[in-house]
Every structure is written in C-alpha cells, then in structure tokens.
Write a protein that holds these residues in place. Structure first.
Motif, PDB file in Angstrom:
ATOM      1  N   ARG A 102     -41.157  34.798  91.703  1.00 25.93           N
ATOM      2  CA  ARG A 102     -40.647  35.991  92.389  1.00 25.93           C
ATOM      3  C   ARG A 102     -39.621  36.697  91.502  1.00 25.93           C
ATOM      4  N   PHE A 103     -39.485  38.004  91.648  1.00 25.55           N
ATOM      5  CA  PHE A 103     -38.588  38.762  90.767  1.00 25.55           C
ATOM      6  C   PHE A 103     -37.641  39.632  91.583  1.00 25.55           C
ATOM      7  N   ASN A 104     -36.469  39.881  91.018  1.00 25.12           N
ATOM      8  CA  ASN A 104     -35.472  40.725  91.677  1.00 25.12           C
ATOM      9  C   ASN A 104     -35.742  42.185  91.326  1.00 25.12           C
ATOM     10  N   THR A 105     -36.249  42.934  92.292  1.00 29.87           N
ATOM     11  CA  THR A 105     -36.636  44.323  92.072  1.00 29.87           C
ATOM     12  C   THR A 105     -35.454  45.188  91.673  1.00 29.87           C
ATOM     13  N   TYR A 106     -34.299  44.948  92.276  1.00 25.01           N
ATOM     14  CA  TYR A 106     -33.138  45.798  92.030  1.00 25.01           C
ATOM     15  C   TYR A 106     -32.639  45.657  90.591  1.00 25.01           C
ATOM     16  N   VAL A 107     -32.516  44.409  90.127  1.00 26.42           N
ATOM     17  CA  VAL A 107     -32.097  44.191  88.748  1.00 26.42           C
ATOM     18  C   VAL A 107     -33.134  44.770  87.791  1.00 26.42           C
ATOM     19  N   GLY A 108     -34.410  44.598  88.133  1.00 30.25           N
ATOM     20  CA  GLY A 108     -35.475  45.127  87.289  1.00 30.25           C
ATOM     21  C   GLY A 108     -35.401  46.630  87.133  1.00 30.25           C
ATOM     22  N   MET A 109     -35.219  47.334  88.229  1.00 25.25           N
ATOM     23  CA  MET A 109     -35.128  48.791  88.170  1.00 25.25           C
ATOM     24  C   MET A 109     -33.927  49.225  87.349  1.00 25.25           C
ATOM     25  N   ALA A 110     -32.795  48.538  87.533  1.00 20.38           N
ATOM     26  CA  ALA A 110     -31.588  48.898  86.794  1.00 20.38           C
ATOM     27  C   ALA A 110     -31.768  48.685  85.293  1.00 20.38           C
ATOM     28  N   ASN A 233     -37.396  31.853  84.079  1.00 19.17           N
ATOM     29  CA  ASN A 233     -36.736  32.575  82.987  1.00 19.17           C
ATOM     30  C   ASN A 233     -37.107  32.094  81.589  1.00 19.17           C
ATOM     31  N   VAL A 234     -37.893  31.022  81.504  1.00 25.01           N
ATOM     32  CA  VAL A 234     -38.362  30.549  80.196  1.00 25.01           C
ATOM     33  C   VAL A 234     -39.881  30.588  80.125  1.00 25.01           C
ATOM     34  N   TRP A 235     -40.523  29.860  81.025  1.00 26.36           N
ATOM     35  CA  TRP A 235     -41.978  29.726  80.920  1.00 26.36           C
ATOM     36  C   TRP A 235     -42.728  30.978  81.321  1.00 26.36           C
ATOM     37  N   LEU A 236     -42.277  31.684  82.356  1.00 21.15           N
ATOM     38  CA  LEU A 236     -42.974  32.918  82.733  1.00 21.15           C
ATOM     39  C   LEU A 236     -42.920  33.964  81.620  1.00 21.15           C
ATOM     40  N   PRO A 237     -41.767  34.218  80.971  1.00 24.81           N
ATOM     41  CA  PRO A 237     -41.783  35.147  79.840  1.00 24.81           C
ATOM     42  C   PRO A 237     -42.694  34.700  78.697  1.00 24.81           C
ATOM     43  N   ILE A 238     -42.753  33.391  78.438  1.00 24.28           N
ATOM     44  CA  ILE A 238     -43.619  32.899  77.359  1.00 24.28           C
ATOM     45  C   ILE A 238     -45.088  33.111  77.714  1.00 24.28           C
ATOM     46  N   VAL A 239     -45.457  32.736  78.935  1.00 21.13           N
ATOM     47  CA  VAL A 239     -46.840  32.941  79.383  1.00 21.13           C
ATOM     48  C   VAL A 239     -47.161  34.435  79.422  1.00 21.13           C
ATOM     49  N   GLY A 240     -46.217  35.228  79.940  1.00 20.28           N
ATOM     50  CA  GLY A 240     -46.421  36.671  80.014  1.00 20.28           C
ATOM     51  C   GLY A 240     -46.626  37.295  78.649  1.00 20.28           C
ATOM     52  N   SER A 250     -50.304  48.660  75.787  1.00 20.55           N
ATOM     53  CA  SER A 250     -49.624  49.628  74.918  1.00 20.55           C
ATOM     54  C   SER A 250     -48.170  49.205  74.693  1.00 20.55           C
ATOM     55  N   GLU A 251     -47.515  49.843  73.753  1.00 24.44           N
ATOM     56  CA  GLU A 251     -46.159  49.434  73.382  1.00 24.44           C
ATOM     57  C   GLU A 251     -45.182  49.534  74.545  1.00 24.44           C
ATOM     58  N   MET A 252     -45.179  50.663  75.266  1.00 19.52           N
ATOM     59  CA  MET A 252     -44.235  50.825  76.370  1.00 19.52           C
ATOM     60  C   MET A 252     -44.568  49.870  77.511  1.00 19.52           C
ATOM     61  N   ALA A 253     -45.852  49.688  77.801  1.00 10.25           N
ATOM     62  CA  ALA A 253     -46.260  48.762  78.849  1.00 10.25           C
ATOM     63  C   ALA A 253     -45.876  47.329  78.486  1.00 10.25           C
ATOM     64  N   PHE A 254     -45.966  46.994  77.213  1.00  9.08           N
ATOM     65  CA  PHE A 254     -45.564  45.663  76.745  1.00  9.08           C
ATOM     66  C   PHE A 254     -44.078  45.440  77.020  1.00  9.08           C
ATOM     67  N   GLN A 255     -43.271  46.439  76.720  1.00  7.40           N
ATOM     68  CA  GLN A 255     -41.829  46.319  76.939  1.00  7.40           C
ATOM     69  C   GLN A 255     -41.512  46.180  78.422  1.00  7.40           C
ATOM     70  N   ILE A 256     -42.163  46.992  79.252  1.00  5.77           N
ATOM     71  CA  ILE A 256     -41.952  46.908  80.697  1.00  5.77           C
ATOM     72  C   ILE A 256     -42.360  45.529  81.208  1.00  5.77           C
ATOM     73  N   GLY A 257     -43.501  45.042  80.733  1.00  3.47           N
ATOM     74  CA  GLY A 257     -43.989  43.739  81.157  1.00  3.47           C
ATOM     75  C   GLY A 257     -43.042  42.613  80.783  1.00  3.47           C
ATOM     76  N   MET A 258     -42.518  42.632  79.571  1.00  2.05           N
ATOM     77  CA  MET A 258     -41.602  41.572  79.141  1.00  2.05           C
ATOM     78  C   MET A 258     -40.293  41.605  79.935  1.00  2.05           C
ATOM     79  N   LEU A 259     -39.780  42.796  80.222  1.00  3.03           N
ATOM     80  CA  LEU A 259     -38.579  42.889  81.056  1.00  3.03           C
ATOM     81  C   LEU A 259     -38.860  42.355  82.455  1.00  3.03           C
ATOM     82  N   PHE A 260     -40.024  42.665  82.979  1.00  4.86           N
ATOM     83  CA  PHE A 260     -40.429  42.176  84.300  1.00  4.86           C
ATOM     84  C   PHE A 260     -40.454  40.649  84.330  1.00  4.86           C
ATOM     85  N   PHE A 261     -41.038  40.035  83.318  1.00  2.00           N
ATOM     86  CA  PHE A 261     -41.154  38.573  83.296  1.00  2.00           C
ATOM     87  C   PHE A 261     -39.790  37.891  83.148  1.00  2.00           C
TER      88      PHE A 261
END
Length: 307
Positions: A102-110, A233-240, A250-261
């Motif tokens: 699960r992810f914190n939407t508020y922190v993600g948006m900020a 905070n470790v395995w999900l970013p690695i898998v992602g 794409s480059e921007m989508a990759f960045q958004i995805g990594m921040l999300f994970f």
C-alpha cells in the motif's frame, strides 16, 4: 542539495504534524476531522483540478500501469509466501501483507509535485486512479480471508465493493478525465476556487500524516513490522525497477513509477486492519518504520533517477 529541496519540506510538515500532536496543539478529534476533509473534499478537488484543467488529455500509460500491476502482484504473492514460511499467526497476516505494497497518496502527490511539476502530477493522478482499486482488492481480500471476525462473508465482500466504488479519489480522477475530454477550460471562478482548495490540500494532508503516526514498542510484533517496511521500501522499488525496464516505459513514466514504488505505507492500512479484525498495532508500527525508511528510499530514487 536538489534532493534535499524536494524531500525536506515534505517530511518537515510530517514532522510538524507529529510535534503538534505531541505537544497537544492537535488532538485525535482534530486529526480525524482534518483527515476526512482531505480525503473527501480537498484531495479530490486537487485531483480533479490537475487532471481536468490540463490542456493535454490524460492517457493511460499501459507500459507504466503494467509495471505497477506486475510489481504489486509479485510483492503481494511474496508477502503471502513469507507468512506461510515463517508461520505467521492469521491475526497478523492481513495487516502485514497490505503494508508491503500500500502507498501513501498524499506523500506521493507532494513528492511528484515538488520534484517533477504539474505535468507529472496529472500522470501520477491517472496512475493512482487505476492502481487504488486493484490494491484495495488485494488488501481487503487478504484481510477477509485471514480475519478472525465472525462477520458474514457476504457483508465483508459488500464492504469491499462499496469502498472501491465510492472511493472519492477514484471518482475525482474519473471526473477529471471526463471533463478534460470536453476540451474546455474551467470558468474563471471555478478555476480560482479549485486553485485555493488545492493549495490547502498537501500541507493539511502532510500535517495529518505526521499527527497520525503512532508507535508502540511491542517486542513480539516489532520484527514483523520491520520486515513489512523492508518489503515496501526496499523490495518493492527493486522489483518495480525490474518491471519498469522489462516494459520499456518512457523516461518520465519511469521516474513517476520509481517514486511511486518508494513511497511509505498508507495510513489506510491501520484503518482497514482495525475494521476487518487484523493486527492494527502491527499496521501502525509498519507505517511508522516505513515513513522513516521512505526518507531514504525517496531520496535514493530522486538522486539516481529523477534529478
């Protein structure tokens, strides 16, 4: 320095929320009210404003969504394998598993807004509008399966469907996308009203996140909380990272995805665990550890992939 400028303001507000609660400036009643305002009014207004007010019609980025769904699915299955191998008691399983993805939407948006700007916020909003129902389905299904409550299965399934269909964040994303298809700008007074509402959203949300952090030392369960935070905070970013490369986003989508994970676990994990008969204290401890760990996971993503 650029990483610090993107991360420190966000967690400074989270820390301020914790301090205000600690010194009695805010209390549980205030935090509950502000959280409801953010969830049902301010954050949906922000999502609708960012998506609906865009001159570019938001699109579903299928490679990004595929990577998100695949990564969450792998971590979800891995969490269940973990609880089976280590013979975790059923009371802990629902809380543990959902805290792993699960992810914190508020922190993600900020973070996305501070680091990448409005254009990325629109794409992030569309992504979470699709991801939230899927995550809710996995989380609540696990909670129901392992719940020790005597509530009838039909009632709990209805709760899942009702919570998903009526989710104000999903409804705001859908409404924003539908409005953007019209190709017309917001009337001036509507634009200014939504702008003012959106300005309130993130500061109030982040202060509420900090004020809602709770930690109780429980030697029997603290190791499960640390493991869940490690999954998130470790395995999900690695898998992602792996799936983002596999699906050639794409480059921007990759960045958004990594921040999300790299985001911390959502406070919704505590609420759902309490409602559906799982270990709410374990969820609270995991949220605490994951929020601390996300300072480092988000900083690493910003340093290596975004800024």
């Amino acid at each position: 320095m650029i990483v610090a400028e993107s991360i420190i303001p966000i967690f400074a507000l989270v820390g301020l929320g914790a301090l205000l609660r600690r010194f009695g400036v805010t209390d549980p009643h205030f935090l509950k009210t502000s959280d409801r305002l953010v969830y049902y009014l301010f954050f949906p207004a922000l999502l609708f404003y960012k998506i609906g007010g865009s001159s570019r019609v938001p699109e579903f980025d299928l490679p990004l969504l595929s990577a998100v769904f695949a990564s969450i699915s792998v971590v979800f299955v891995a969490s269940l394998v973990f609880v089976k191998v280590f013979r975790m008691h059923a009371f802990h399983v629902g809380a543990f598993s959902q805290c792993c993805y699960r992810f914190n939407t508020y922190v993600g948006m900020a973070v996305v807004l501070m680091a990448m700007g409005d254009s990325a916020v629109r794409d992030f909003s569309v992504m979470i509008g699709v991801a939230i129902p899927f995550i809710n389905l996995l989380a609540v299904s696990t909670l129901i399966w392992f719940a020790e409550t005597a509530a009838p299965l039909k009632n709990r399934l209805w709760l899942v469907l009702q919570a998903t269909v009526s989710n104000p964040l999903i409804l705001a994303c859908v409404a924003g996308m539908l409005f953007s298809l019209l190709g017309i700008p917001f009337p001036g007074f509507v634009d200014k009203t939504l702008y003012l509402l959106s300005m309130v959203t993130l500061p109030m949300a982040l202060i509420a996140v900090g004020g809602s952090l709770r930690f109780q030392v429980q030697d029997k369960g603290i190791h499960w909380a640390l493991w869940a935070a490690a999954f998130k905070n470790v395995w999900l970013p690695i898998v992602g990272f792996g799936f983002l490369r596999i699906f050639h986003v794409s480059e921007m989508a990759f960045q958004i995805g990594m921040l999300f994970f790299a985001l911390p676990t959502s406070g919704a994990a505590y609420i759902l665990s309490a409602q559906l008969g799982s270990d709410a204290n374990l969820a609270a401890q995991t949220i605490f550890f994951s929020t601390l760990a996300s300072i480092f996971s988000l900083s690493a993503v910003l340093w290596f992939f975004v800024l």
